[in-house]
Design a protein around this motif. Structure first.
Motif, PDB file in Angstrom:
ATOM      1  N   ARG A 256       0.831  -1.212   0.000  1.00  0.00           N
ATOM      2  CA  ARG A 256       0.000   0.000   0.000  1.00  0.00           C
ATOM      3  C   ARG A 256       0.863   1.259   0.000  1.00  0.00           C
ATOM      4  NH1 ARG A 256      -3.055  -3.442   3.436  1.00  0.00           N
ATOM      5  NH2 ARG A 256      -2.016  -2.624   5.295  1.00  0.00           N
ATOM      6  N   LYS A 257       1.946   1.234   0.773  1.00  0.00           N
ATOM      7  CA  LYS A 257       2.855   2.380   0.825  1.00  0.00           C
ATOM      8  C   LYS A 257       3.528   2.598  -0.533  1.00  0.00           C
ATOM      9  CE  LYS A 257       6.760   4.134   3.550  1.00  0.00           C
ATOM     10  NZ  LYS A 257       7.723   3.816   4.636  1.00  0.00           N
ATOM     11  N   LEU A 258       3.919   1.509  -1.175  1.00  0.00           N
ATOM     12  CA  LEU A 258       4.546   1.587  -2.496  1.00  0.00           C
ATOM     13  C   LEU A 258       3.573   2.138  -3.523  1.00  0.00           C
ATOM     14  CD1 LEU A 258       6.873   0.942  -4.439  1.00  0.00           C
ATOM     15  CD2 LEU A 258       5.977  -1.399  -4.573  1.00  0.00           C
ATOM     16  N   GLU A 259       2.319   1.690  -3.462  1.00  0.00           N
ATOM     17  CA  GLU A 259       1.318   2.178  -4.416  1.00  0.00           C
ATOM     18  C   GLU A 259       1.085   3.681  -4.256  1.00  0.00           C
ATOM     19  OE1 GLU A 259      -2.942   0.700  -6.225  1.00  0.00           O
ATOM     20  OE2 GLU A 259      -2.439   0.188  -4.153  1.00  0.00           O
ATOM     21  N   ARG A 260       1.008   4.139  -3.011  1.00  0.00           N
ATOM     22  CA  ARG A 260       0.818   5.585  -2.783  1.00  0.00           C
ATOM     23  C   ARG A 260       2.009   6.385  -3.317  1.00  0.00           C
ATOM     24  NH1 ARG A 260      -1.193   3.755   2.298  1.00  0.00           N
ATOM     25  NH2 ARG A 260       0.842   4.197   3.252  1.00  0.00           N
ATOM     26  N   PHE A 261       3.206   5.862  -3.106  1.00  0.00           N
ATOM     27  CA  PHE A 261       4.410   6.554  -3.569  1.00  0.00           C
ATOM     28  C   PHE A 261       4.435   6.663  -5.098  1.00  0.00           C
ATOM     29  CE2 PHE A 261       8.778   6.048  -5.196  1.00  0.00           C
ATOM     30  CZ  PHE A 261       9.315   7.247  -4.763  1.00  0.00           C
ATOM     31  N   LEU A 262       4.168   5.555  -5.791  1.00  0.00           N
ATOM     32  CA  LEU A 262       4.204   5.569  -7.256  1.00  0.00           C
ATOM     33  C   LEU A 262       3.070   6.402  -7.840  1.00  0.00           C
ATOM     34  CD1 LEU A 262       5.180   1.850  -8.005  1.00  0.00           C
ATOM     35  CD2 LEU A 262       6.652   3.877  -7.989  1.00  0.00           C
ATOM     36  N   GLN A 263       1.926   6.417  -7.192  1.00  0.00           N
ATOM     37  CA  GLN A 263       0.836   7.280  -7.652  1.00  0.00           C
ATOM     38  C   GLN A 263       1.201   8.743  -7.510  1.00  0.00           C
ATOM     39  OE1 GLN A 263      -2.524   6.039  -5.291  1.00  0.00           O
ATOM     40  NE2 GLN A 263      -3.161   4.454  -6.736  1.00  0.00           N
ATOM     41  N   THR A 264       1.842   9.086  -6.397  1.00  0.00           N
ATOM     42  CA  THR A 264       2.198  10.483  -6.152  1.00  0.00           C
ATOM     43  C   THR A 264       3.317  10.963  -7.072  1.00  0.00           C
ATOM     44  OG1 THR A 264       1.552  10.251  -3.824  1.00  0.00           O
ATOM     45  CG2 THR A 264       2.960  12.127  -4.391  1.00  0.00           C
ATOM     46  N   GLU A 265       4.370  10.140  -7.191  1.00  0.00           N
ATOM     47  CA  GLU A 265       5.557  10.565  -7.937  1.00  0.00           C
ATOM     48  C   GLU A 265       5.421  10.371  -9.460  1.00  0.00           C
ATOM     49  OE1 GLU A 265       8.157  12.066  -6.577  1.00  0.00           O
ATOM     50  OE2 GLU A 265       7.223  11.946  -4.591  1.00  0.00           O
ATOM     51  N   LEU A 266       4.688   9.319  -9.875  1.00  0.00           N
ATOM     52  CA  LEU A 266       4.645   8.996 -11.297  1.00  0.00           C
ATOM     53  C   LEU A 266       3.251   9.024 -11.894  1.00  0.00           C
ATOM     54  CD1 LEU A 266       7.049   5.890 -11.192  1.00  0.00           C
ATOM     55  CD2 LEU A 266       7.665   8.237 -11.787  1.00  0.00           C
ATOM     56  N   GLY A 267       2.236   9.103 -11.053  1.00  0.00           N
ATOM     57  CA  GLY A 267       0.880   8.962 -11.560  1.00  0.00           C
ATOM     58  C   GLY A 267       0.598   7.549 -12.010  1.00  0.00           C
ATOM     59  N   ALA A 268       1.251   6.578 -11.374  1.00  0.00           N
ATOM     60  CA  ALA A 268       1.172   5.189 -11.800  1.00  0.00           C
ATOM     61  C   ALA A 268      -0.170   4.566 -11.390  1.00  0.00           C
ATOM     62  CB  ALA A 268       2.308   4.386 -11.185  1.00  0.00           C
ATOM     63  N   VAL A 269      -0.570   3.558 -12.163  1.00  0.00           N
ATOM     64  CA  VAL A 269      -1.803   2.805 -11.891  1.00  0.00           C
ATOM     65  C   VAL A 269      -1.422   1.333 -11.811  1.00  0.00           C
ATOM     66  CG1 VAL A 269      -4.070   2.142 -12.720  1.00  0.00           C
ATOM     67  CG2 VAL A 269      -3.239   4.473 -13.085  1.00  0.00           C
ATOM     68  N   ARG A 270      -1.779   0.701 -10.717  1.00  0.00           N
ATOM     69  CA  ARG A 270      -1.447  -0.718 -10.548  1.00  0.00           C
ATOM     70  C   ARG A 270      -2.443  -1.581 -11.321  1.00  0.00           C
ATOM     71  NH1 ARG A 270      -0.623  -4.151  -4.903  1.00  0.00           N
ATOM     72  NH2 ARG A 270      -0.427  -6.179  -5.906  1.00  0.00           N
ATOM     73  N   VAL A 271      -1.938  -2.530 -12.089  1.00  0.00           N
ATOM     74  CA  VAL A 271      -2.790  -3.416 -12.878  1.00  0.00           C
ATOM     75  C   VAL A 271      -2.628  -4.881 -12.474  1.00  0.00           C
ATOM     76  CG1 VAL A 271      -2.899  -1.882 -14.857  1.00  0.00           C
ATOM     77  CG2 VAL A 271      -1.014  -3.528 -14.688  1.00  0.00           C
ATOM     78  N   GLU A 272      -1.593  -5.204 -11.725  1.00  0.00           N
ATOM     79  CA  GLU A 272      -1.391  -6.585 -11.233  1.00  0.00           C
ATOM     80  C   GLU A 272      -0.884  -6.534  -9.808  1.00  0.00           C
ATOM     81  OE1 GLU A 272       1.010  -9.135 -13.625  1.00  0.00           O
ATOM     82  OE2 GLU A 272       0.055  -8.529 -15.496  1.00  0.00           O
TER      83      GLU A 272
END
Length: 272
Positions: A256-272
């Motif tokens: 969850r922490k990793l997902e928040r970081f990538l969303q904030t810094e890269l605008g990333a969307v998790r698909v798997e």
């Protein structure tokens, strides 16, 4: 006399909390086994039963292959199905890459959860008995109120933890899609942030896309992932594979922490 009763109520409450914690760990292990486990055949080296513990605990020393090397590992459980492996030479096991988790394929923790539920029920039963035999009416009222509130919170916590958030939970392999180029993703991740995340080249003398991604938790130790950044039609994909984790029970927290970081810094969307 009242102080003794209060002491027993607190002690029994802690025992019930221990049972709830036991169930919570078993649910987490089952989640990791089902979602991230890898099955393999292991050779049994030694079988032992520890009858002094209740319930009886069975220990299997097995030889398992990890990262191309054979290692001796221990499976320890109170599940009765392990009895039949006393005269067996092999057992199917489940390992979770990047962690020290190792389970028998047949393990479902049902017997342990039943024992934990019995512990919780007995603890609450004795608490109610102590309150019922008390002579002070205010003590009875406060005691019953405390038990009802405590039991309600305990049930809510067990119900909440029994429903893992599968999408944002940990996976041995996690994939994120980003609308940035590979070079932009790497440059962003290589920048120093708050010290909790760090990206490094896996091997400085190679030209592949392999990186090591470190996560440092304040209370949960650290985790290390192998990261690959690959191009896509609309940007790039970030693949993360768990290499090791200092606290395997914190992996969902890390995810969850990793997902928040990538969303904030890269605008990333998790698909798997």
């Amino acid at each position: 006399m009242v102080y003794i009763a209060v002491f027993y109520i607190i002690a029994l409450g802690l025992a019930a909390l221990g049972g709830a914690f036991w169930i919570d760990r078993n649910w987490y292990k089952r989640y990791m086994k089902q979602e991230n486990g890898r099955v393999q055949l292991a050779q049994i080296r030694r079988w032992e039963a520890i009858h002094l513990q209740r319930p009886t605990v069975y220990e299997l020393w097995i030889e398992v292959e990890e990262n191309g090397e054979k290692r001796e590992r221990l499976i320890r459980s109170s599940s009765s199905f392990l009895k039949r492996y006393k005269r067996e030479t092999h057992i199917r096991i489940v390992t979770v890459p990047g962690t020290d988790f190792i389970f028998a394929e047949e393990e479902d923790w049902r017997e342990q959860n039943v024992s934990a539920c019995m512990l919780i029920a007995v603890a609450f039963g004795f608490e109610l008995l102590i309150i019922a035999t008390a002579e002070t009416v205010p003590f009875k009222t406060v005691g019953y109120g405390f038990v009802v509130l405590y039991f309600g919170v305990l049930l809510f916590a067990l119900w909440y933890r029994s429903r893992p958030r599968v999408h944002c939970g940990h996976r041995t392999r996690m994939k994120y899609l980003v609308k940035l180029s590979c070079s932009a993703v790497i440059e962003t991740l290589e920048q120093e942030t708050d010290g909790a995340f760090r990206l490094e080249k896996e091997e400085a003398d190679t030209k592949d896309k392999g990186y090591l991604f470190f996560m440092q938790g304040r209370t949960c130790g650290k985790a290390r992932y192998r990261a690959f950044i690959t191009p896509t039609q609309e940007g790039s994909a970030v693949w993360l594979y768990l290499l090791e984790c200092g606290n395997p029970y914190a992996l969902n927290h890390y995810a969850r922490k990793l997902e928040r970081f990538l969303q904030t810094e890269l605008g990333a969307v998790r698909v798997e």
